[in-house]
Design an enzyme around this catalytic site. Structure first.
Site, PDB file in Angstrom:
ATOM      1  N   GLY A   1       0.823  -1.203   0.000  1.00  8.74           N
ATOM      2  CA  GLY A   1       0.000   0.000   0.000  1.00  8.74           C
ATOM      3  C   GLY A   1       0.851   1.244   0.000  1.00  8.74           C
ATOM      4  O   GLY A   1       2.065   1.195   0.224  1.00  8.74           O
ATOM      5  N   CYS A   2       0.218   2.384  -0.267  1.00  7.44           N
ATOM      6  CA  CYS A   2       0.967   3.637  -0.398  1.00  7.44           C
ATOM      7  C   CYS A   2       1.509   4.097   0.955  1.00  7.44           C
ATOM      8  O   CYS A   2       2.707   4.357   1.087  1.00  7.44           O
ATOM      9  CB  CYS A   2       0.115   4.707  -1.059  1.00  7.44           C
ATOM     10  N   TYR A   3       0.638   4.190   1.956  1.00 10.60           N
ATOM     11  CA  TYR A   3       1.144   4.569   3.281  1.00 10.60           C
ATOM     12  C   TYR A   3       2.182   3.563   3.783  1.00 10.60           C
ATOM     13  O   TYR A   3       3.238   3.961   4.278  1.00 10.60           O
ATOM     14  CB  TYR A   3      -0.009   4.641   4.286  1.00 10.60           C
ATOM     15  N   PRO A   4       1.904   2.248   3.684  1.00  7.68           N
ATOM     16  CA  PRO A   4       2.874   1.279   4.205  1.00  7.68           C
ATOM     17  C   PRO A   4       4.270   1.410   3.599  1.00  7.68           C
ATOM     18  O   PRO A   4       5.270   1.214   4.291  1.00  7.68           O
ATOM     19  CB  PRO A   4       2.227  -0.069   3.861  1.00  7.68           C
ATOM     20  N   THR A   5       4.347   1.754   2.321  1.00  9.75           N
ATOM     21  CA  THR A   5       5.669   1.925   1.708  1.00  9.75           C
ATOM     22  C   THR A   5       6.436   3.065   2.364  1.00  9.75           C
ATOM     23  O   THR A   5       7.583   2.902   2.806  1.00  9.75           O
ATOM     24  CB  THR A   5       5.513   2.185   0.198  1.00  9.75           C
TER      25      THR A   5
END
EC number: 1.2.1.38
Lengths: 354, 354, 354, 354
Positions: free
Chosen positions: C158-162
């Site tokens: 996901g975007c936040y997780p990256t």
């Protein structure tokens, strides 16, 4: 929070369809209007919800819930505003008027006198053509205020039509320009598209972007032509190109007209005199360029007059807030006139800049 | 980070004044151009600073420092781009050309052939009028590519002039419109004002706002008139109204012209044929509206042709990225032509959407 | 327009669900990738439409139509990207894998190893839990590249997780902070919400506005905790607060951790060493603040390390483009690894600034 | 245009330095305040210019010119607002106070009681340390209103400090959290940087972008620590990270604190009770997320209380309009208290949404 005081001797108003942007703007003006009591506000989709839950900006100012239209007591109102999509007011107007309720329709149902033309542009059959003739087009700077004062039904003008008509008016009244070759290059903030879930007005689509739309034809074209033709006394020719600006509010009309007269005329003077008595039209000094933020949140239309390089092409710049002078503010202005109040009452808020 | 490979058999280029938006865009294209070696980049104000410290986007791609102009070895370059304010290139061009260096000036110093006219609009005396006559106006879709190929000095067109001329060109070449009554209502993102500290382009001033500016007169007016008049074979009449859009990049030109001919003509066909061989001009299918983001970051100009309500007024919509086709991308396109490379080399990046 | 050359010896890829923002970004990278042939792209809603009609930015670069999923020949592909909503890939993955097709899922179906946890956060039953165990979490800077290289199924992060995991990683690997008290205050542009018609992401709602959302719980929380806990070797404690920024692209993670060790450690050095070999992670010099535009359109994550007033609280700033390193770019990075290509191939575009 | 009525029995106010954003906001409130007569407004740079020429939004509302400070009759005022850069008010305050004029300083000159600390952060020598001790910090919800009422000199709080202190206050008063580990992750619109020509706040730089700044140290840090430490009765530990949001107005503070007590406490109830009597603090119902636009143009601070996943970390969300409750509106609130008027007089405008 700030509690509204109990109010007496007030106009009892109802709002039909208060979940859009014209709805929240009406509430902003009416909640602090010294002569208004908001009696009811309806919404089919949000019935039962606190208005201030949907529009957090109203917390502490509006203590109402959305009522299902079926349960609203609109007939007990003195005045009902329709802040609904096109095609709703025309279904309810007759019954309300017969009950003695006056109406201001912020949608387009009663704006176009030619029913065939209306049905062509709006793609539906008109539900009460007989009221269209009676309806008064509520652009107070152009239409006689006496008509508005006594009207049972006001067709509140569209956002583009307000900015464009106020911009062209003095030129056409004075017979100075070729009315067959008018051009209106208009730009609007995205709130003009309403509070509807659509892809093309998403922030990720509409911000940092600019485009024209509706060049082959836009619903405000016949409305503007009707208004200007009435002033001109004959059919005008108008090219009308709307654009979407990555901003929330505001309309900027850039208007082009060819001078047809060889008369020496002081255009600045013409505009200043025409609007000298108008509280909501501000003609800027010569050489200036109005910006939309200079009217943000206010009922003012600011206009500048240019004649670049002294050519035959006059350029008029006209800005409004599409949700105020182009919708809710003008509706309250009409209400004030209808009920014999000072025309500016409750709508003198200073524009928010920056 | 991504390391550029060592490059052989390359064009050695210098950039004068690389701290503005055209500078960072030139670097974006040139740093990955397969036939370019960026030999030097100058800046008086930032001499000694890493380029990638000023423009963090270039970290890992550009490993250069800004050099004081006095110490730069511009004469060792094959080509020098001037990404400077107006009035700088004209002071250095002659010496460089005499040293065998070719020049592309992204500013306005060599765009206007009439020196008196130039001096009037730019408010300074021209430092080398003799080079103005020689300079080739680098709009490859209009000017002969042979001229560009052999030019020692290219006057890279302005951003508005590119979008407006490409939009009007087919109509004027075909002799279809009244060239005395052209109207260009143009809108630009704020990067068009450059990377200069000024109040009116602050985010808090320019965002959520829209305004016209320069209606009495704008420097791009004589440039456009010169270009269109050359095509028309006589002096055109043009009303030119620029506006500031709250977006970073992008130009949208809305062009109006009166059909003067009674010939039945397929305008869509006319445009498609005129630009059939052009890699960087895209004529949209009939009925479409180009948006600025559809060319964001790319060298493409997209054009749509309309004739609303079948009236005599043609409406052309033309969009570009002002920093690319309106500046740095077109400069690289000119460089490619000058050095016999494929015209699209290094400037085929796909537009960034959303 | 620019014609893609005929390509040989290529990876044949399919894209399922290409009408969203990750779809258009995949196309931007894949259309110019030297080793990719886009064989098919599916869409239920837009079947039959030209891709370049929906996304005008791709005119001249992508000459495909959306195909109805039922008629697509996905099994003829070497690799299929799922750019679909959550819950689609898990229904088709097994059959494709059994046909020898490799898969990169840009949605969340295979990210969370704990099926119960996944079903709680995503509100549906998982269709193929057996593939979840096999799926490789495609964050190449953390997960072993060997695993990615041989994977049949990649769960693209996901975007936040990256942004959050890359930011915290060196601190946690080095065992320097209290892993029970991590705080991630994250901010995303609105494209993170996808290309879906919704009221709260309209330009008129989301622009000129800022808010937190999902504070009680957000789907990316378990994904981040899973990743960081694996690195830590025990369960981490994380407070995760996402916010919506009025911009199109970009994620900015502001990360807070308490130093638990009294060891004297050079944090700047720690980060620089950890990411020294990574092409897509850029540790800024000490004292800098990364901005989201410095990675706009690029696959780079830029990180800065701060310890304000020399207190025990470390502040890490980590920025990515949510659609690139947070989605499509990282997917292509994974593809490159899977197919033995240089990891940066086709995704070295310089960020677009301004 | 709307003419202000002649006003009697009014407070005569002067504004020093009215060309910035706090200046135009003061004018917005004061021009329609029923008990205020704006006697003079000074500007060195714009002396002689109509106020409404600089701020077109005020056309029709403010009929004053900027006066050169040397010629202004500030000593004839009852109250003078300093809307100046830091370091101006401290040079003029003593003389005015000795003339019987009361002062509200919207800059930082009198906010920090520790002169050494002030001089360190503001980089100049303090011109009148003796008045610092007397100055009352004008945050009425925290400081006793009796002190404000009788003050000769008000230090109007900074924008971040207002939002942060109101957010943390109930937690600290109740002794519930570890005051050595407070975190304030704060976000501000660009108007917080003032109306100064600077590159980093240009629209082309700041829009469609997000970044932290001043992480190593920001001037509002000591102000907040002073305020919270006074409430706590001991020195607090605070990590303070400001960010720049691409919007015009608004502050969003996301506050993190560790519960130190094992007491069962209803945080929602705590906040609602603490602010029950406050007209300008609105505690949202549990589970909500305030957005900055919900207070746009208004003096309200809206707060929400969260405890995600029932962990020990409390998350407080606090929003204000940085130019109103964070500057001009709070100044008028202080004026109302000082002059025995209803605290909300003239500052009850409904927020502008959308």
């Amino acid at each position: 929070m700030i509690k509204p005081e109990i109010r007496l001797n007030m106009i009892n108003v109802g709002i039909v369809g208060g979940t859009g942007y014209t709805g929240v703007e009406l509430l902003r003006f009416l909640a602090q209007h010294p002569k208004v009591n908001i009696k009811t506000i309806t919404s089919r989709s949000e019935a039962g919800m606190e208005v201030a839950e949907l529009f957090t900006s109203l917390r502490g100012y509006v203590d109402l819930k959305f009522i299902d239209p079926a349960e609203s007591k609109l007939t007990e109102c003195d005045l009902v505003f329709f802040a609904t999509p096109n095609g709703i007011a025309m279904q309810q107007a007759e019954a309300l008027i017969n009950s003695g309720v006056r109406i201001i329709d912020l949608a387009a149902d009663f704006r176009i006198k030619d029913i065939t033309e209306w049905e062509k542009w709006y793609g539906m059959q008109h539900a009460c053509p007989e009221l269209v003739a009676e309806a008064v087009y509520g652009l107070p700077e152009i239409i006689s205020r006496d008509q508005i004062k006594t009207a049972r039904l006001i067709a509140n003008p569209g956002c583009y039509p307000t900015a464009v008509q106020l911009g062209f008016l003095p030129l056409i009244e004075a017979g100075l320009v070729d009315i067959k070759q008018l051009i209106a290059d208009v730009k609007s903030g995205v709130s003009g598209a309403g509070r509807k879930a659509e892809v093309h007005t998403l922030h990720a689509e509409a911000s940092d972007n600019f485009k024209a739309y509706g060049v082959p034809g836009h619903r405000h074209l016949p409305e503007i032509k009707q208004g200007l033709s009435k002033v001109a006394g004959e059919q005008v020719g108008l090219t009308f190109v709307p654009h979407l600006v990555p901003m929330i509010r505001g309309i900027h009309a850039t208007l082009y007209a060819r001078l047809s007269s060889s008369k020496q005329i002081n255009l600045q003077d013409l505009y200043e005199k025409r609007y000298a008595g108008e509280a909501f039209v501000d003609v800027l000094p010569a050489g200036r360029h109005p910006e939309t933020r200079s009217v943000r949140g206010s009922n003012i239309c600011r206009i500048a007059v240019h004649r670049p390089q002294n050519s035959d092409t006059v350029v008029i710049l006209s800005v409004t807030d599409n949700l105020v002078k182009g919708a809710a503010g003008q509706a309250v202005q009409n209400m004030n006139i209808m009920f014999g109040l000072p025309e500016t009452l409750g709508i003198t808020q200073i524009p928010l800049l920056p």
